[in-house]
Each structure stands twice: as structure tokens, then as C-alpha cells.
Design a protein around this motif. Sequence first.
Motif, PDB file in Angstrom:
ATOM      1  N   TYR A  45      -7.605  14.644 -30.945  1.00 44.75           N
ATOM      2  CA  TYR A  45      -7.684  14.824 -32.393  1.00 44.75           C
ATOM      3  C   TYR A  45      -8.185  16.194 -32.785  1.00 44.75           C
ATOM      4  O   TYR A  45      -7.715  16.797 -33.736  1.00 44.75           O
ATOM      5  CB  TYR A  45      -8.619  13.782 -32.996  1.00 44.75           C
ATOM      6  N   TYR A  46      -9.220  16.677 -32.073  1.00 43.40           N
ATOM      7  CA  TYR A  46      -9.911  17.874 -32.541  1.00 43.40           C
ATOM      8  C   TYR A  46      -9.590  19.116 -31.751  1.00 43.40           C
ATOM      9  O   TYR A  46      -9.850  20.223 -32.221  1.00 43.40           O
ATOM     10  CB  TYR A  46     -11.429  17.663 -32.496  1.00 43.40           C
ATOM     11  N   ARG A  92     -10.221   9.128 -36.573  1.00 42.33           N
ATOM     12  CA  ARG A  92     -11.173  10.119 -36.089  1.00 42.33           C
ATOM     13  C   ARG A  92     -12.618   9.677 -36.178  1.00 42.33           C
ATOM     14  O   ARG A  92     -13.375   9.808 -35.235  1.00 42.33           O
ATOM     15  CB  ARG A  92     -11.009  11.406 -36.878  1.00 42.33           C
TER      16      ARG A  92
END
Lengths: 492, 504, 120
Positions: C104-105, A160
Motif C-alpha cells: 500500500y505505502y 490501509r
Amino acid sequence: MGFADHFPALIVVVLFIAAFVSPLLFRWVEKATAPFVIAALVAALIMTTALLVRVQQSGPVLYHMGGWAPPWGIEFKADLLRIFILLIVISVSLWIFIYAVRDLKHELKKEVTGWYYTLFALLVGSMTGMALTNDLFNLFVLMEICAIAACAIISIKEDRECLEASFKYLILSAMGTGCFLLGVAMLYMATGYLNYSLLQLELVETLTLYPRNIFAAAALFIVAFGTKAALFPLHVWLPDAHASAPSPSSAMLSGLVIKIYAFALFLIFYQVFPRELLDLIPLNEIILWLASLGTMFGSIYAMLQTDLKKMLAYSSIGQIGYIFMGIGFDHNLALIGGFYHIMVHAVTKAMLFMVAGVIIYSTGVRQIKDLAGIGRVLPLTMLAFTIGSASMIGIPGTGGLISKWYLSLSALEIGRPFFVLIILASSLLNAIYYMPIVISAFMHQEDFQFKVKPVPFFMQAALVVGMFFIVIFGIFSKPVVTLLEQAVISLF
Amino acid sequence: MDNTTVITVLILIVVLPIIITPIIFYSSRVSEKLRNGLAVVTTAITFLLTLSLYPTIARGGVVQHTLFEILPNLEISLRLDVLSFCLAVLSSFIWFLCTVYSIDYMAKEHATSRYYPVLIFTLGSCQGIFFAGDLFSLFVFFELMSLIAYILVIHEETEEALKAGYKYLVMTIIGGLALFFGIIIIFELGGTVSLGAGEIIQESSLLALLAFICFLIGFGMKAGMFPLHVWLPDAHPVAPSPASALLSGIMLKTGAYGLMRVIFDVFSPELLQSSGWDKILGALAVITILLGSAVALTQIDIKRRLAYSSISQLGYVLLGLSVLNNNAVIGAVFHIFSHAFMKSTLFLAAGSIIYMTGKRRIDEFQGIGRQMPVTMGCFSIAALAMIGIPPLNGFLSKWTLALGCLDAQMPFYVLVLLISSLLNALYYLPIMIPAFFELPGGSNPSGHNNHHDIKLKIKEASPRMLSAMIILALCTFFFGLTPNNIVYALSRLAAAFLLLGGTL
Amino acid sequence: MLSKIIGNYYYMVAIILFVIGMYTMLTHANMIKKVIAMNIMDTSVFLLFVAIGYTHGGQAPIIKEGSEAIYVNPLPGALMLTGIVVAVSVTAYALSLAVKIYRYYGTCDYDEICEIRSQE
């Protein structure tokens, strides 16, 4: 034209060929990919050395792509300074690559390792091209290749933080590129040329005719290269990008990529813009003050960090300030100091990031407070860290002192001892955050808390090579300094 | 000895200890005795080699040799003249004795495999400082010595030692940066930093004053000059006693040596006097002397008291350097010798008391003199020399310094010297008198039983430790008995050499 | 003064687009908007370059036999073709990064991403 005459272009081409062939090779014969890239880098290095010999004998070498002379064709120029930068870029890349071959296995997924080699070769190739090119638009293209490759070797890790950091770097880099292109447009509007040498001749006259174009172009160039080279206050992308990347990428980015943009700025300011521009706007003053702020603030931010790689990244901001100070003083000794610092810092920061990589590989530790007592289990690694910190602080016997010597000497020569104080103050700040790590690594009472994997031979060898060269740069500095003196004399 | 032999010997003196360091480190895995023996032998060889240079300088000869050029116009060179010989022979002698002492003192300690190599390495770098032929090499060896001595300071690795070591390290780096600034200004103004080039700075200017102040900061910090002395009272006590003896005895003197080189070889005494900068040094010296002595009175830990005493004694040397006439400089150089002998004796004696009894506080020292007579005897001789009682060398140096101050019409300085002697008495006598004349455990009426118990437990220190102390104490005696001794003659030679501008 | 501005309107438009692009790129939180703004910024410079090349009364730069006409400068156009290619590749890369971050988010908005990260 003989084979040797094509060397300026071949250096770049060989690296690009390596970049394109390596994914294919990775698919077929996986084990041969890394040696292939190493062979390409070695070939580039040999060609650069041959060029160096030739330039020292007969002066700068001009190479026209495709045989087309400027202003219709793109020109590559090889003079002493550019070859100096080329040698640094290629040899440090070779060294980092040898380290990377071993380290990547545990940082990246297996499938993407071949692509990493591609990106690495692209990055090195574009940097060598940026050092050699004599044409503004060619610089633009190579700059973009470099930007994409640099962002990609951060995001290839695919977790990330590095994806976000890579995106932030890309956007800010694109902003820089946009400004650069607008600056090129301004210059092209006024002169009609894109070649450095032709521009240099034209701009002397154009300055009186279209001063505002030239000012705008100069300002845009400072913003563009400042963003990409992390000049304060345009450095905001650097800490995240360099800290979250895999360690070989951090070493490449901190050690080489930001320097090549500083070098490009230097070339444009000293070899394109006329000296009379400095009488109208004190551009070098602006760069000087921004650089001084950068050295101070980089160190101050670094003191506050808890993650080892973030601290090293902020330290890079401080050190790049020295290089910009060398450019900003507008004096030949300062340029010698700045360029010497490019060499020293490339090796030192690459080695420090390699140390961080070894520590992460061997123990998984990233926080500084967890490093206590590590000197007893990883003595060679921490010795490398100690010598690297000594070079950052500027302790005699390491290369850092020589560059500070020249920068301070030139500050005194132009009659501004205040900047010596800034250099010394930033050395002190550097000491304040590097020394506690070294001390607690070796002298801590309790033993190291984490499990330790043994460090592979190649990684240790890479660290030893780095330590050796840092000490050599500190003691046997005369050959390089004489080379730089020769190189710089033509600019004044 | 011809020049090439001298140069070889010089290089050998500096390089031999540094090369032997890793050998000593690895020999400790073989056996401790081998390591200790190697260390002692190295220091002995260094001392003998340094002594062998005496004939060359006795006639006032100067040997300056360039090793190689590190940067254009900047060379690494070696230099042998009277002053460097004086300090080099002093340091190697005291190092030898302290190493012998260390063998027994450190037998109970931990991490001795780190201690001995560092001790020998520091010897090599100290000799490098004294034999450096230009400011840059001096700076290199100075930094090297200061940074490696850090390991000696934090040897105990207690919380206190680490804090003291950190303070020492930060001040060393600040001093080093100031030195760097000074050297670069000199290079800029004069074009060279070689010590053999005569007066480098010919005229006073703001930049030259800045350089002088930077040198004062850099070298003064090492010499414990006010206001940069703050690291000393913490760093010297926490080190092991032989290391404290060396820190106080020799490493402080490297700062004074640096200042002497700056005053005599970079700026000239005439320049300093004509531009009034020697007054700065004088004022700081006076404050150092009085401050050191005054605060020493308040210290209870014996090593801290000795550390503050060192601060004030170095002030004498600085005072002599600020007055800059013949007697004053003789006094300054002679005091470097005397203080080295005296303070080393004191620290070694204090060390043997701490080693045998574990007591560090002065109020616990009653009656030690009866149980450790030789140790306290050496302590007393050295303490009396510090106070300035004839016929010991402390008196001779104070006398010469006072003569120099009177020659320069500065009776105020003589007053300062007298006050400081009085203060010295006030803080040394309360250690010596109870040690001999009181019963152990205090004047306890029912102390008879205690007396017997304690008498049984405390023995005299081992012969090796004692011999080092006795030799040093005898030095304070013999080199002070009359002015006709070799050390005084050397000081006279050195002063004449320096004041006459490097020639005789 | 006003006639100069109106006469050089293509320069003005290019600069205005450039500033719009830069401002949006730096201040807007949505990642896709940043990429679009980057394109606007680059496109504005391309337009400026091509506009520079224009000569009054010029024809398309294809040489006909024997005619003495004035030609529009072809060089900026050729350069900008290269530039467009570069901009496209950077856009492609930036969008792929945006896609991965979105995976991912779950959001494309940078402010929300920062909040999610600060809560961890």
C-alpha cells in the motif's frame, strides 16, 4: 468417563473443529457454513449450561487432558466464576455472529468470508480455553491463538488503516506475550510447577525463599495482561484497532477479548499468587490507580473524537478501567461489581458497535457530526444507542448502575470514598460525550443528510435482543448477583 | 380499604400513566381529539384513584409493601403515608388541570404527538416518586422523571430551548450522581435504604455528613436551591406554558419531597439539630429566598420572572424544613400546596396571555386586564397570594412559617420572610397595576386609535383554558380563607406524622 | 556478587537479549526490524527456559536400562518447542501484514508511513 465428563474439553474442541471445517464447507456448500458455525456455538452453549448445573450441584470440576494428572498433564478447571465467563463469551459471540452473517457481506470481499468464520471460531474457542485452563503454559498457547485470531479479524478487511492497526496490535501483543513468558519462566524457576493449584500451594513457601522472582513475575504479568486488556497507559493500540476493524470484529474485540485478559489476570492474582504478596508490594493499589486513571482518561479522550467508532473504542478503555478497579479493590463486593460489569459491558459495547455497524451499513456515515437527525430515519437503531448510552452512564434501570453500585459500595467498605468520586466523575464524563449524540440524533432541526438503505431484519433483531438484555440486567439482577456472591466467597 | 386493595391502587396509579403512554402516542395517528381525550381521562382517573386513598391515611395509616428484591438487601417497595398522599393528590390534581389547559394551548403547536405521551409519562413517574417506599426506587423514578421532562423542556426546539435543555440535562445528571453517592453511603452505613425502617442513620459522622450534603445537592438541585438553581431560569421559560406550570408547580416539589424524606426518614430531626446540619439547610434557604426575589426584580420576560419567583418560594419550604418544629413543618407542607396552586395559576395565566397576544415582556402588558379580564383576574389573585395578602393561602403559609420560626427563637428568619414578601410585591404589582389601570400600548396621548385596534384583536382565552385557571385561583382563595380547610388539616396531619417519627 | 553473575551467565544473556528485543521492537521504525526484534525477544525467553532445565552433571534425558544417572529436565525443552511454533506462526502473520502494508505505502518504515498518512 461418560460423555458429559468430557464437556470442559469438548467446548473448546467443538469450536476448533468448526474453525477448521468452515473454509472447506465454504468451498463446497457455501450456504451451510454460517449455520454450521452457529450450530457449533449453540452446542458449546448447551455444554456450558450442563457444566453449570453440574458445578452448582457438586462443586468445581477438574478435567485432566488425556487422563494425565498434573503436574505432567494439562488441567481444565470449571468453577462458578469460569462458567460465568464462559456463558458470557459464548452467548455474546453467538449473538454477534448472527449479526455478523448479515453485515459481513458488505464489509469484506466474498472470498474471505469463509476465512472470517474460521478466525471467529478460533477466537471464541481460544477465549473459552483461556477461561477454562488451569495451566500457565496452556494459557500462553491459547493467548497466542487469541492474539493472532484477534489481529486477523481486524486485518481481514484489507484496507490501509486496518492493516496498520492490526500490525500495531500484533507487535504490542507480542511484547505482552514475551513479558508473560518471562514471568512464567520466573515462576517455573522458583517452583517447578505450571499448574495454578499446585503453584498456589508452592508459592506460599517460595515467597519467603525467592521473593524477587515472584515480584518480577507479578510485575511482568501486570504488563502482559495490561497491554492485552488495554489498561492505562498500555492502551495505545486499542483505538486504531477497534475503530478500523469491521463492525462485528469491533464488537467481539471490545466486548469480549479485552475482558478475557482481565479475567486471566484476576485468576492469576487471586488463585496463583499468595495473599502475603500483597503485604510486600501493594499490587492491587497499582492496578487500582492505573484503572482509575484509565476511566478518567478514556472518557476524556473519547470526548475529543469525531469518528463514532473511535469514540466507542476510547469509551471501552474507560469501561475496562471499572473492571480493573473491581480487581484492584481486593474486596468481594468489588469483584461482584467487576464481574457484573464484564457481563454488562460485553453486551452494551457489542450492541453499541452493532449500532455503529448498522449506521455504516445503512448510510455510510462514520463522523459524529453527520449523525444529526438520524433518529428520525433509524428510530430503532438510535433507541438501541440511547439505551446503550444510558447503561454506560449508569442510569437506573440499566445494567450499568448495578455494577457501579457494587463498586461504590466496596469502595466505601474499604474506607476509601475517593474512588466513589472517581466512579461518579467518570459517569459524568461518559454522559458528556454520549448525550449530545443522542440529543442531536433525535432533536435536530434539519433532516438527515444522507441516503438510507433499509436495515435487514437480523440486524434489527440483534439490536432488540441487546436492548432487552441490558434492561433485564438492570432490573432482574438478583439471580446473577447471587451466583457471583456464591462464586466469589471461596476466594476470601 | 384493606391492604391488598391499597397496594393494587398504588401500583395502578404509578403504572397506568406509563402504560397509557404508547397508546396515546399511537392514538394521535387516529385523531387528535382521541389523543387529547385519552390524556385528560388518564389524568382524571389517576386523580380519582389517588383521592380514594384518603380514608387509609386519614387515620394515620402507613402501608409499606415490598415489590421485589433487586439486589440482596435492596428492595423495590411502595409506601403510602400522609406525606406521599398529600403530594400525590396535589400533583395529580394539577396535572389534570394542566392537561385540560394543554388541549387548547397546544392546538397551535408542533410535535404535539410527542408532548402528550411525555406529559402523561412524567405524571406516572412523579407518582412513582411520591409512592416510592425506599430511597432506591425514589432515585429510579426521580431520574426517570427528570430525564423524560427534558423532552418537555426542549419542546420548542429553538436554539435557546436546546441550550437550556442541555444545561438542565447536565445538572440533572450531576444531581443524580450526587444522589447515587448519598444513597450508597446510607446503604453502607445503615444496611438498608427502606423508608419504613425508621432512623437509618443513628449517629453523626463524616460519612453521614457527606451523605447529607450529597442529598442536598441532588434534591436541592431539583428544588432550585442556591447554588444549584442555575438551570431553572432557563429551563422553565422555554417550555410550553402548561409544562412550565407543571415544572414549577410539581416537579420542583419532588426535590423538596426527597429532602423531607431524607430529613425525616433517613436522618431524624433530632440528629440534624444536634449535629447542627440543619443550619446548612437554613443558610442555603435564606440565600435562596433573597436571591430569587432579588433577581426576579430584574427580569423583563414574564416567565423568567415567574421562574425566579419559584426559586425563592421553594426557599420558604426549605426554610421550614430547616427549622423543624411543628408550625414550621406545617407551614412547609402547606406552602408546597399553596405554591403549587399559586404558581400554576400564574404560569397558566401568563401562558394564555402569550398564546392570545404573543407578548412575553412585562412592559408590553399594559391594558391587558381590560381585554382579558378573567385571565388577569386569576393572575392577580395568585399574585396577591404570593405577596401574602390575607385571606389567601400564601398569607396562611407565611403566617404559619413565621410562627414556627418564632417558636424556634429565630426572629431573623421572620425578617427574611417579610423582606421577601416585600420583594414579591415589588415584582408582581408592576405587572398587575399597568394591566388593569393603564391603556394598552402605553399611556399614549394619541392612543385612542390604538386602543380600539388592539381591543378588537385581543380576545379572552378559550373557556377550557380559563376554567383551569379559575379552578386553581379559587383553590388559592378557599384554601386560605381560614385554617379550617382540608389542605391545612392535611398539612397538620402530615407534620404531626413526620415529627412524631412516622407514627401517630 | 560478581561470581554470582558469572556463574549465572546464561540468565544474564537471556535477560540482555530480552531487553534488546523489547527495546528494538518498540522504538525502531522499520517493520521488519520490529518482527526480527520480536523473534529475538521470544528466543531469549526460550533460551532462559531451556537453561532453567539444565541440571549440573546431567545427561540427555533418554532413559537407559538400569542406569542411575541424573537427567536434564526435558520438560522446558518440550514446552519451548511449542513456544517456538507459536513464535513462528506469529512471525509469519506479522510478515504477511508487513508485506501488505508495503504494497500500500511503498515503504517499510513506520515514520514514513505516518508522514504519508498525515499528508492525506
